[in-house]
Scaffold this active site. Structure first.
Site: not given
Ligand code: GLA
Length: 775
Positions: A477, A537
């Site tokens: 990430d 997301d």
């Protein structure tokens, strides 16, 4: 095949069965006579622009040749300073003084395969032929010359381009701008780009290209969720299934730039490469600068035709070899369900439930290390939180593997919280603003991947944990934009690629899923290291319809992580049905990302069925040829198809009262072949009918009462199922589907879905049974 042709051997044709590119060297400059459909070398002279006699006030490149006006020539490379006043592809300076980058052709060189780069930049791999166009620009005698090499690699499904500047002079040269590719294409286009931001990635935007340039660029330090580096140029009137489309992308994760602009003479110049904003890269004597590789393809079969070329290119030449055409596991990820609050007991309970539902890989997301109990602390530390995981990662991994599941882990290696042991020990490893201000994003600073000690720290720690915890998967990430720009942002990206290569180059079996606040680094550079990327997301399927559809233009479904999460969704508070959450996630790398302890039995049953369905059709869903079907009724429709079968998803957003007919209309089925079609069985939750239930029940039922609540947890009503047989011709013509709910009652032949409803149809070629489907 690459053929050098013409009397003076000044033409070069790169050609295969789907693409061709024809160059001519004229007045020492590379002209682009054609790129797109395959043409033959015998067409070379017909495709050559007839000589003209100068254009108004424009300048001549060669005083002896009245047609040598670069400003109107169809070029494959150009720069300001030699008579072409359109946007140039290269800008150079020496000692702060701009020099005219007027390079002249010296020779063609033909190679088999790709020419390996020297830098850490990733590049396309696999079978191709490469043409190198060598050009030089001499500097005053004592100082030698600069060499520019333009590489053209022709793969079956795309042409790639990049260039190299070799400094054979005695001086240091500064590169202020250098594109990977530049093309002058014939006629008018509309440029489509894919834009957005956090939880709103890849929304398509279309702008007609006129004489004012249309620019698609990112300046966040990364490829960004604002402007994906991929774009399309298409002819007015193009639709999904017909029309001429060029698709472009860049194998790069940093600041990118692309522009398209039409000239008065009707050529559309498009170029792409590293963003020149703030770029000033010194190239010392004897050194060489390499650009990232640009990718371009063409189809006259509409957007779908172009997408299929790009998808094949990505699957065959970008994705790491180990993962090519290899099925991706069904993931359970604990993030949306647990966030930072979990312990080993909770994780094991989730893992055992996930296993029962059919998941194959358990991923522990953020929060397993240091003082990472919120976004505020711990990032940068690699010590396991023993309060949460008393047996360490090794212990957890062993227990998960004992359940016959794979184990994966989240890392965010490029950042550090100021409240962390790492920062306290090495504050100088973080990137600080040079004005003395630190710019925090999500409470974190970036680590300086330009420094070798930082790269070593990350490589050693991630590798150590990958090996000791026997990781099958890593989610990598990166949750903030950068404050680096220009040259420094590029150096950072080179450092990142070095780290990724050191960790994953020697561990090809680890499935790397890149992520950056969702789809902030959804690009071909990251996909060269990791076979998949987290698309967004935003896990609300209604939003995902736009996001996944936007990405689908240039990226295959096998590259997109797509998870079922809890409704109401944390990003929108919308409450789409579970079936739609599943149906949308089918068109990517399917996973679950919700608290399984909160599922009621009817949901467990449904998810189990959904995973069974996904596994049965996994190769088709992940690798089948993808089409966006035109629906003409506001619904969104996706089709994936291989030799054996096809799956179609039909998705609704808001439903109107008195909805009209809907047809199942496919693309590309063989007219004469017989097919069987059946919809995936779906359930309707009892509570979705609210107080209406009392009108059909024999007794007066309170919609908020215990009875309905209990019934809703254990029972769902079957939604209309439809099965039939027909020819491919009938499918391509359009088969009427069951009526949508219209307020006049429900029943076996009504699709009673309401807003955000969806259906999946499975179409199978009718032929003698060929044994079990081992997808
Ligand atoms: C980012 C990612 C999420 C999750 C969190 C963890 O937001 O995009 O998927 O991993 O970080 O902090």
């Amino acid at each position: 095949m690459i053929i050098v042709t013409g009397e003076s051997k000044n033409y070069c044709l790169l050609k295969n069965s789907s693409l061709s590119c024809l160059l001519r060297i004229n007045n020492d400059q590379p002209e682009l006579l054609h790129f797109g459909r395959p043409v033959s070398e015998t067409d070379a002279s017909a495709l050559t622009y007839p000589p003209a006699v100068g254009w108004g006030e424009s300048t001549l490149y060669n005083a002896e040749d009245a047609s040598s006006c670069l400003d109107v020539a169809p070029l494959a490379w150009s720069a300001l300073g030699a008579g072409d006043y359109r946007e140039g592809a290269i800008e150079l300076s020496i000692d702060g003084r701009q020099i005219s980058p007027d390079f002249k052709f010296t020779r063609f060189e033909i190679m088999d395969g790709v020419q390996k780069m020297n830098s850490t930049l990733p590049q396309a791999k696999g079978s191709c032929e490469t043409l190198a166009v060598h050009m030089t620009r001499s500097l005053p005698e004592t100082e030698g010359e600069l060499e520019l090499v333009l590489y053209f690699s022709l793969f079956e499904t795309a042409l790639t381009r990049r260039c190299e500047l070799r400094n054979n002079s005695k001086r240091t040269v500064c590169v202020n701008k250098i594109m990977s590719s530049m093309l002058d294409l014939k006629g008018s286009f509309i440029m489509a780009t894919f834009n957005g931001g956090w939880i709103a990635e890849a929304h398509r935007e279309d702008i007609p290209v006129g004489m004012t340039a249309v620019v698609n660029t990112s300046t966040t330090g990364f490829s960004s969720n604002r402007h994906n580096p991929g774009y399309m140029l298409y002819r007015p009137g193009t639709c999904e299934s017909s029309g001429e489309v060029y698709g472009f992308n860049l194998i790069y994760s940093g600041n990118h730039y692309a522009s398209s602009q039409k000239s008065l003479q009707g050529l559309t110049r498009t170029m792409q490469g590293i963003s020149p904003a703030g770029f000033a890269m010194p190239v010392a004597s004897g050194e060489c600068f390499e650009t990232p590789e640009a990718v371009m393809t063409w189809s006259e079969k509409g957007f779908n035709g172009m997408s299929r070329m790009m998808h094949r290119f990505v699957n065959e030449h970008i994705i790491p070899r180990h993962w090519q055409n290899k099925k991706r596991p069904v993931v359970y990820n604990d993030w949306e369900g647990c966030m930072f609050s979990f312990d080993e007991r909770k994780l094991l309970s989730l893992a055992s439930k996930a296993k029962k539902l059919g998941c194959e890989l358990f991923v522990l997301d953020d929060g397993w290390f240091g003082a990472r109990n919120s976004e505020r602390a711990g990032l940068g530390d690699y010590t396991v939180n023993r309060k949460k995981l008393p047996g360490g990662l090794e212990g957890l991994s062993a227990k998960i593997k004992a359940m016959d599941m794979q184990f994966g882990l989240w890392f965010e290696p490029e950042c550090v919280n100021p409240d962390s042991d790492l920062y306290r020990a090495h504050p100088d490893w973080a990137i600080h603003g040079d004005s003395g201000t630190d710019y925090l994003g999500r409470n974190q600073l970036m680590l300086d991947l330009r420094k070798s000690e930082v790269r070593d720290y990350i490589t050693e720690n991630v590798s150590r944990i990958a090996d000791s915890a026997k990781l099958d998967y890593i989610k990598w990430d990166m949750n903030r934009h950068s404050t680096l720009s220009g040259t420094e942002a590029h150096r950072y990206i080179l450092g990142l690629y070095e780290v990724l290569q050191s960790i994953f180059g020697t561990r090809p079996g680890i499935l790397l899923e890149s992520c950056s606040s969702g789809g902030n680094r959804f690009d071909l550079g990251m996909l060269c290291f990791g076979a998949q990327a987290w698309a967004s997301d935003n896990t609300d399927p209604v939003e995902r319809l736009d996001i996944q559809q936007g990405l689908s233009y240039l990226y295959p479904q096998s590259a997109m992580g797509a998870h079922v999460s809890e409704s109401p969704h944390s990003q929108t508070l919308r409450q789409p049905p579970l079936t739609t959450r599943e149906n949308v996630s089918f068109f990517g790398d399917f996973g679950l990302e919700l608290d399984l302890d909160h599922l009621v039995s009817v949901e467990e049953k449904e998810i189990k069925e959904a995973i069974k369905f996904y596994k049965k059709h996994r190769m088709t869903l992940q690798f089948g040829a993808f089409s966006r079907l035109e629906a003409y009724d506001g619904s969104i429709r996706w089709q994936v198809k291989n030799e054996k079968e096809a799956i179609i998803g039909l998705f609704h957003k808001l439903i109107n009262a008195a909805p009209g007919y809907e047809w199942l209309r496919t693309e590309g089925f063989e007219s004469e072949t017989q097919y069987t079609v059946s919809s995936r069985p779906q359930g309707l939750r009892v509570k979705s009918f609210g107080g209406l239930v009392k009108h059909v029940a024999p007794v007066n039922i309170n919609p908020n009462g215990l009875l309905i609540r209990r019934a809703d947890m254990i029972y769902s009503m079957p939604d209309a199922q439809q099965s039939f047989e027909c020819s491919g011709a009938a499918l391509n013509a359009g088969i009427p589907l069951h009526q949508l709910y219209a307020g006049t009652g429900t029943g076996e032949s009504i699709r009673t879905q309401g807003d955000f409803g969806s259906n999946i149809y499975v179409i199978t070629k009718k032929e003698p049974a060929s044994g079990a489907n081992d997808n």
